[in-house]
Design an enzyme around this catalytic site. Sequence first.
Site, PDB file in Angstrom:
ATOM      1  N   HIS A 156      37.222 109.733 -38.584  1.00 20.88           N
ATOM      2  CA  HIS A 156      37.529 109.329 -37.210  1.00 20.88           C
ATOM      3  C   HIS A 156      38.025 110.534 -36.401  1.00 20.88           C
ATOM      4  O   HIS A 156      37.549 110.797 -35.284  1.00 20.88           O
ATOM      5  CB  HIS A 156      38.592 108.232 -37.245  1.00 20.88           C
ATOM      6  CG  HIS A 156      38.995 107.712 -35.908  1.00 20.88           C
ATOM      7  ND1 HIS A 156      38.678 106.439 -35.476  1.00 20.88           N
ATOM      8  CD2 HIS A 156      39.701 108.266 -34.889  1.00 20.88           C
ATOM      9  CE1 HIS A 156      39.157 106.240 -34.263  1.00 20.88           C
ATOM     10  NE2 HIS A 156      39.799 107.336 -33.888  1.00 20.88           N
ATOM     11  N   GLU A 157      38.975 111.264 -36.963  1.00 22.93           N
ATOM     12  CA  GLU A 157      39.554 112.403 -36.238  1.00 22.93           C
ATOM     13  C   GLU A 157      38.567 113.559 -36.135  1.00 22.93           C
ATOM     14  O   GLU A 157      38.593 114.321 -35.162  1.00 22.93           O
ATOM     15  CB  GLU A 157      40.855 112.853 -36.908  1.00 22.93           C
ATOM     16  CG  GLU A 157      41.913 111.768 -37.038  1.00 22.93           C
ATOM     17  CD  GLU A 157      42.246 111.071 -35.729  1.00 22.93           C
ATOM     18  OE1 GLU A 157      42.094 111.704 -34.655  1.00 22.93           O
ATOM     19  OE2 GLU A 157      42.654 109.890 -35.772  1.00 22.93           O
ATOM     20  N   HIS A 205      36.517 112.970 -33.152  1.00 18.95           N
ATOM     21  CA  HIS A 205      37.269 113.427 -31.972  1.00 18.95           C
ATOM     22  C   HIS A 205      37.163 114.939 -31.815  1.00 18.95           C
ATOM     23  O   HIS A 205      36.990 115.448 -30.693  1.00 18.95           O
ATOM     24  CB  HIS A 205      38.749 113.037 -32.102  1.00 18.95           C
ATOM     25  CG  HIS A 205      39.038 111.590 -31.837  1.00 18.95           C
ATOM     26  ND1 HIS A 205      38.231 110.796 -31.057  1.00 18.95           N
ATOM     27  CD2 HIS A 205      40.068 110.801 -32.229  1.00 18.95           C
ATOM     28  CE1 HIS A 205      38.740 109.578 -30.986  1.00 18.95           C
ATOM     29  NE2 HIS A 205      39.852 109.552 -31.691  1.00 18.95           N
TER      30      HIS A 205
END
Length: 243
Positions: free
Chosen positions: A143-144, A147
């Site tokens: 997820h990060e 980003h």
Amino acid sequence: MSSTVSTTPSTASSSPSTTNSAKPLDPAYYTWSNFFSILTGTATPHDRDQYFRTKDTINEARDCARCDKDKAWLFAYSPVIRFMKHNIDLLGPDSGAASITPDNVRCRRCDTKQSGGFDSEYGILVCANHLRNRGHLEDTIAHEMVHAYDHLRFKLDPYDLRHAACMEIRASTLSGECRWTREFFTRNQWGLTQQLQECVRRRATLSVAARPGCKDEAMAGRMVSEVWDSCFRDTRPFDEIYR
């Protein structure tokens, strides 16, 4: 917050009898005492918070060591982590990219409720005390890393709520955290149709609502809806939704 509850007397209480009875509270007893209060429904919200904070502090070294071990394994063997690292590396120095490696994915104890975060200068923070298992860590790092990719590839501004909504939509879609098995077995979300879309919308809305510039969850929902079509369909750097 302090990791233990002290029963040390104030400076006004200095008699030998008072001092001798003022012993530090055993963290194990304190934790179990609060555990049974929570179990029986008699704990106050403050007691519940203090219990979990104390528990996390006591287990900090163990949680971070396990997180570091699992993180090293994922960077060596996880297809999604290796793929995202490769594509972030391909952006090159002209984008201002710094490679995401195990060294700048840091396992720490967190007092907040999220499982991780990304900062363009710091790297990726993983909240070791909130991780259930290696699969949860994999989803969090992926997820990060989405980003990080979006920040470097598209120059998105996380303080622009539409940009933030797009980042959260893409991260929840591409990391695998909204796959059906995760929703069904972990979050008790048992829908069989539109499950992925509903999960992504829910998680993106909650994340945007927590941003400083967002007034409430209704505003966050509007931001997510405004960018939904383009951001949900955009699977870069994947050819399609991976899992």
